[in-house]
Motif scaffolding. Structure first.
Motif, PDB file in Angstrom:
ATOM      1  N   ARG A   1       0.794  -1.202   0.040  1.00 46.23           N
ATOM      2  CA  ARG A   1      -0.126   0.121   0.111  1.00 46.23           C
ATOM      3  C   ARG A   1       0.803   1.339   0.033  1.00 46.23           C
ATOM      4  O   ARG A   1       1.728   1.273   0.751  1.00 46.23           O
ATOM      5  CB  ARG A   1      -0.921  -0.054   1.434  1.00 46.23           C
ATOM      6  N   LEU A   2       0.460   2.170  -0.683  1.00 47.11           N
ATOM      7  CA  LEU A   2       1.261   3.662  -0.646  1.00 47.11           C
ATOM      8  C   LEU A   2       0.417   4.371   0.510  1.00 47.11           C
ATOM      9  O   LEU A   2      -0.940   4.370   0.408  1.00 47.11           O
ATOM     10  CB  LEU A   2       0.895   4.247  -2.042  1.00 47.11           C
ATOM     11  N   VAL A   3       1.072   4.893   1.556  1.00 45.63           N
ATOM     12  CA  VAL A   3       0.251   5.521   2.654  1.00 45.63           C
ATOM     13  C   VAL A   3       1.014   7.053   2.583  1.00 45.63           C
ATOM     14  O   VAL A   3       2.074   7.148   2.189  1.00 45.63           O
ATOM     15  CB  VAL A   3       0.432   4.706   3.973  1.00 45.63           C
ATOM     16  N   ARG A   4       0.327   7.876   3.239  1.00 42.89           N
ATOM     17  CA  ARG A   4       0.918   9.116   3.038  1.00 42.89           C
ATOM     18  C   ARG A   4       1.441   9.652   4.895  1.00 42.89           C
ATOM     19  O   ARG A   4       1.377  10.960   5.094  1.00 42.89           O
ATOM     20  CB  ARG A   4      -0.186  10.321   3.098  1.00 42.89           C
ATOM     21  N   ARG A   5       1.538   8.517   5.523  1.00 44.03           N
ATOM     22  CA  ARG A   5       1.996   8.764   6.814  1.00 44.03           C
ATOM     23  C   ARG A   5       3.187   7.979   7.091  1.00 44.03           C
ATOM     24  O   ARG A   5       3.622   7.412   5.985  1.00 44.03           O
ATOM     25  CB  ARG A   5       0.956   8.144   7.925  1.00 44.03           C
ATOM     26  N   GLU A   6       3.907   7.975   8.095  1.00 47.45           N
ATOM     27  CA  GLU A   6       5.031   6.845   8.276  1.00 47.45           C
ATOM     28  C   GLU A   6       4.660   5.502   7.817  1.00 47.45           C
ATOM     29  O   GLU A   6       3.661   4.882   8.318  1.00 47.45           O
ATOM     30  CB  GLU A   6       5.642   7.205   9.485  1.00 47.45           C
ATOM     31  N   ALA A   7       5.224   4.835   7.101  1.00 42.44           N
ATOM     32  CA  ALA A   7       5.223   3.409   6.603  1.00 42.44           C
ATOM     33  C   ALA A   7       5.341   2.553   7.908  1.00 42.44           C
ATOM     34  O   ALA A   7       6.286   2.857   8.607  1.00 42.44           O
ATOM     35  CB  ALA A   7       6.052   2.833   5.665  1.00 42.44           C
ATOM     36  N   ALA A   8       4.557   1.671   7.974  1.00 39.71           N
ATOM     37  CA  ALA A   8       4.229   0.505   9.244  1.00 39.71           C
ATOM     38  C   ALA A   8       4.738  -0.807   8.446  1.00 39.71           C
ATOM     39  O   ALA A   8       3.739  -1.529   8.181  1.00 39.71           O
ATOM     40  CB  ALA A   8       3.156   0.602   9.834  1.00 39.71           C
ATOM     41  N   GLY A   9       5.959  -1.043   8.409  1.00 35.14           N
ATOM     42  CA  GLY A   9       6.245  -2.460   7.901  1.00 35.14           C
ATOM     43  C   GLY A   9       6.524  -2.594   6.481  1.00 35.14           C
ATOM     44  O   GLY A   9       6.305  -1.503   5.536  1.00 35.14           O
ATOM     45  N   ALA A  10       7.056  -3.951   5.944  1.00 31.99           N
ATOM     46  CA  ALA A  10       7.183  -3.875   4.698  1.00 31.99           C
ATOM     47  C   ALA A  10       6.217  -3.980   3.462  1.00 31.99           C
ATOM     48  O   ALA A  10       6.067  -3.576   2.377  1.00 31.99           O
ATOM     49  CB  ALA A  10       7.813  -5.521   4.450  1.00 31.99           C
ATOM     50  N   GLY A  11       4.850  -3.904   4.235  1.00 33.19           N
ATOM     51  CA  GLY A  11       3.656  -3.796   3.324  1.00 33.19           C
ATOM     52  C   GLY A  11       3.196  -2.519   2.986  1.00 33.19           C
ATOM     53  O   GLY A  11       2.196  -2.144   2.206  1.00 33.19           O
ATOM     54  N   GLU A  12       3.994  -1.536   3.423  1.00 35.12           N
ATOM     55  CA  GLU A  12       3.516  -0.220   3.371  1.00 35.12           C
ATOM     56  C   GLU A  12       4.787   0.827   2.605  1.00 35.12           C
ATOM     57  O   GLU A  12       5.872   0.284   3.159  1.00 35.12           O
ATOM     58  CB  GLU A  12       2.821   0.545   4.432  1.00 35.12           C
TER      59      GLU A  12
ATOM     60  N   PRO B   1       1.967  12.414  -3.048  1.00 38.82           N
ATOM     61  CA  PRO B   1       1.708  12.779  -4.416  1.00 38.82           C
ATOM     62  C   PRO B   1       1.511  14.552  -4.758  1.00 38.82           C
ATOM     63  O   PRO B   1       1.854  14.808  -5.798  1.00 38.82           O
ATOM     64  CB  PRO B   1       0.648  12.142  -4.586  1.00 38.82           C
ATOM     65  N   ALA B   2       1.305  15.024  -3.710  1.00 40.04           N
ATOM     66  CA  ALA B   2       1.251  16.363  -3.878  1.00 40.04           C
ATOM     67  C   ALA B   2       2.617  17.227  -4.147  1.00 40.04           C
ATOM     68  O   ALA B   2       2.640  18.265  -4.859  1.00 40.04           O
ATOM     69  CB  ALA B   2       0.448  17.235  -2.487  1.00 40.04           C
ATOM     70  N   LYS B   3       3.682  16.416  -3.631  1.00 41.78           N
ATOM     71  CA  LYS B   3       5.027  16.964  -3.758  1.00 41.78           C
ATOM     72  C   LYS B   3       5.589  16.255  -4.752  1.00 41.78           C
ATOM     73  O   LYS B   3       6.974  16.371  -5.119  1.00 41.78           O
ATOM     74  CB  LYS B   3       5.616  17.036  -2.614  1.00 41.78           C
ATOM     75  N   GLY B   4       5.210  15.077  -5.308  1.00 44.31           N
ATOM     76  CA  GLY B   4       5.723  14.294  -6.063  1.00 44.31           C
ATOM     77  C   GLY B   4       6.756  13.237  -5.672  1.00 44.31           C
ATOM     78  O   GLY B   4       7.713  12.894  -6.246  1.00 44.31           O
ATOM     79  N   GLU B   5       6.582  13.101  -4.211  1.00 45.74           N
ATOM     80  CA  GLU B   5       7.586  12.163  -3.570  1.00 45.74           C
ATOM     81  C   GLU B   5       7.237  10.699  -3.380  1.00 45.74           C
ATOM     82  O   GLU B   5       6.125  10.453  -3.016  1.00 45.74           O
ATOM     83  CB  GLU B   5       7.654  12.978  -1.983  1.00 45.74           C
ATOM     84  N   LEU B   6       8.056   9.907  -3.919  1.00 45.11           N
ATOM     85  CA  LEU B   6       7.804   8.397  -4.203  1.00 45.11           C
ATOM     86  C   LEU B   6       9.271   7.788  -4.417  1.00 45.11           C
ATOM     87  O   LEU B   6       9.880   8.314  -5.367  1.00 45.11           O
ATOM     88  CB  LEU B   6       6.887   7.801  -4.971  1.00 45.11           C
ATOM     89  N   ASP B   7       9.726   7.029  -3.449  1.00 45.23           N
ATOM     90  CA  ASP B   7      11.218   6.488  -3.577  1.00 45.23           C
ATOM     91  C   ASP B   7      11.040   5.232  -4.718  1.00 45.23           C
ATOM     92  O   ASP B   7      10.546   4.252  -4.395  1.00 45.23           O
ATOM     93  CB  ASP B   7      11.638   6.030  -2.309  1.00 45.23           C
ATOM     94  N   ALA B   8      11.412   5.463  -5.929  1.00 48.98           N
ATOM     95  CA  ALA B   8      11.502   4.345  -6.850  1.00 48.98           C
ATOM     96  C   ALA B   8      12.220   3.253  -6.415  1.00 48.98           C
ATOM     97  O   ALA B   8      11.788   2.002  -6.733  1.00 48.98           O
ATOM     98  CB  ALA B   8      12.197   4.826  -8.277  1.00 48.98           C
ATOM     99  N   ALA B   9      13.329   3.231  -5.504  1.00 46.13           N
ATOM    100  CA  ALA B   9      14.055   2.346  -5.127  1.00 46.13           C
ATOM    101  C   ALA B   9      13.193   1.222  -4.185  1.00 46.13           C
ATOM    102  O   ALA B   9      13.289  -0.069  -4.341  1.00 46.13           O
ATOM    103  CB  ALA B   9      15.321   2.612  -4.307  1.00 46.13           C
ATOM    104  N   LYS B  10      12.212   1.729  -3.545  1.00 44.60           N
ATOM    105  CA  LYS B  10      11.288   0.975  -2.760  1.00 44.60           C
ATOM    106  C   LYS B  10      10.236   0.156  -3.384  1.00 44.60           C
ATOM    107  O   LYS B  10       9.638  -0.699  -2.935  1.00 44.60           O
ATOM    108  CB  LYS B  10      10.653   1.695  -1.787  1.00 44.60           C
ATOM    109  N   LEU B  11      10.147   0.595  -4.887  1.00 46.65           N
ATOM    110  CA  LEU B  11       9.060  -0.330  -5.911  1.00 46.65           C
ATOM    111  C   LEU B  11       9.772  -1.493  -6.339  1.00 46.65           C
ATOM    112  O   LEU B  11       8.965  -2.071  -7.228  1.00 46.65           O
ATOM    113  CB  LEU B  11       8.627   0.668  -6.743  1.00 46.65           C
TER     114      LEU B  11
END
Length: 457
Positions: free
Chosen positions: A188-199, A204-214
């Motif tokens: 899941r993509l979440v807008r809070r601090e990720a909790a575990g490997a499933g998040e 998106p408002a700032k265009g922030e998403l780490d490609a390495a984690k995908l």
């Protein structure tokens, strides 16, 4: 005697081993929880002797917990749930799967239970509890049979990793358990601090998403976007509706571009609002786009989705109709008035409503991933569009009420402005041409069937 027994069986056209295995998968328990119930799985680590399950259910303003333990597990044949603490004085639920030859089986749910208060408790609440169990297991058996038989219909689908944006939303809440119960991994993509490997965190408002984690993601599902029907469309709300969809999709595509090993498909939500108000005209994916705010939003949304094709992905824009579930959305807003016998048409009632049950919307997403014939715009609607007046009459009939009231158009316009004009008083008669071409099999192609399923009626 205050001890009661409830039993219900269903024949499933798959081997007992497959039905048993489906129950063991992550997501299966959530799949069996009906959308008309407010419930949350707090703990579930699988089906094994001694494993515990904790579920919280909403009762008025409270969320009491129900704690049960799995026992008597016999592979491919049965397991039992015994209440440790909860609403019943005693609860023992046996899931029994009996083979009928090599290709079929009979699933039986048998419950031995006792209500608090003994004979008095049974006299007061016994009938209500039995009716509740009848509704619950009619729903559960239909979902189990359809899900298990679906897996066979698609053949040998390899386990995949799905990245889901909007996983906590109305459709995402139904999609994630479905994918897990089909043997896939969901991140899941979440807008809070990720909790575990499933998040994975994103902004998106700032265009922030780490490609390495995908790394390792096979499929991207985009359901993110501000609620369209949340009230009057002020200038700020219009901007939020548009920017949330464009920014989310653009962030996903730009991040995918940075990946060395990319997913093979992006399925992104869109809406039938792209066609505008079309009166009696029948439209499909080849029809011209319409005009209006919703049409403009969908055009911008789909433009961002289509950009994924240049990266070598198959890009699908699922144009959703009204998604039917009592868990939220349009149907949930209608239910209080209709249950009170105060429901009816909006305006003239002649405007067309293109709808789809939540099970079929989830199914259409999955079909779009699996079937390579799905590409570009795909109408995610059931084949039987109805007028608003027909919808009101059907919903009232399912609830055992009459649809005798109507809401004047001027009242809706005065209260909601342009939102009422485009989302409530306009209509479009959409056909699922590409889903038909790709041979998608609807679970509920008729409105009354879909409503009875999601409402347990």
């Amino acid at each position: 005697m205050s001890l009661q027994t409830f039993s219900r069986s269903i024949r499933i056209s798959r081997p007992a081993s497959e039905v048993f295995a489906w129950h063991l998968r992550p997501g299966a328990l959530e799949r069996l929880m009906p959308p008309w119930e407010r419930a949350e799985v707090v703990k579930h680590v699988g089906v094994a002797n001694g494993a515990r399950v904790v579920v919280k259910s909403k009762v008025g303003p409270f969320w009491p917990a129900w704690d049960v333990e799995h026992c008597d597990v016999i592979e491919d044949k049965q397991f039992r749930d015994v209440q440790i603490s909860g609403p019943f004085k005693r609860w023992e639920h046996t899931h029994r799967i009996e083979a009928e030859g090599s290709a079929e089986c009979v699933l039986t749910d048998e419950i031995i239970y006792e209500l608090p208060g003994g004979v008095i408790g049974n006299a007061v609440a016994g009938g209500w509890v039995r009716r509740k169990l009848e509704r619950l297991f009619t729903y559960r058996h239909e979902v189990t049979r359809a899900d298990v038989e679906l897996a066979f219909r698609y053949g040998a689908v390899r386990p995949m990793t799905f990245l889901v944006a909007g996983a906590s939303g109305l459709v995402g809440g139904a999609l994630v358990p479905f994918l897990k119960s089909q043997g896939h991994t969901v991140v899941r993509l979440v807008r809070r601090e990720a909790a575990g490997a499933g998040e994975i965190f994103w902004n998106p408002a700032k265009g922030e998403l780490d490609a390495a984690k995908l790394r390792g993601v096979d499929v991207v599902i985009n359901l993110a976007g501000e609620n369209v029907a949340g009230g009057r469309w002020t200038a700020a709300r219009r901007e939020a509706i548009l920017s949330s969809r464009v920014a989310a999709t653009r962030t996903l595509v730009s991040t995918i571009e940075k990946m060395k090993h990319r997913p093979f498909v992006l399925v992104s939500a869109s809406a039938t609002g792209i066609y505008g108000n079309r009166g009696e005209e029948r439209v499909n994916e080849e029809s011209m786009r319409g005009t209006g705010f919703l049409a403009d939003v969908c055009k911008a949304w789909e433009k961002e989705t289509g950009a994924a094709e240049a990266l070598g992905l198959r890009a699908v824009a699922l144009r959703a109709g009204v998604v039917l579930t009592p868990a939220g959305g349009a149907l949930a807003k209608m239910l209080p008035a209709f249950r009170a016998g105060l429901g009816g048409k909006m305006g003239s009632g002649r405007q067309w409503m293109s709808w789809i049950g939540v099970e079929d919307f989830v199914g259409a997403i999955y079909h779009a991933v699996i079937d390579q014939r799905c590409g570009g715009p795909v109408n995610a609607v059931a084949p039987g569009a109805v007028t608003n007046a027909e919808f009101a009459e059907t919903l009232a009939r399912v609830l055992g009420k009459r649809a005798w009231l109507s809401v004047p158009a001027w009242t809706l316009k005065a209260a909601l402005g342009q939102m009422a004009e485009e989302a409530l008083l306009s209509g479009v008669r959409v056909e699922p041409a590409r889903l038909d071409e790709a041979r998608y099999e609807f679970r509920h192609g008729k409105l009354e069937d879909a409503l009875r399923h999601v409402l347990g009626r």
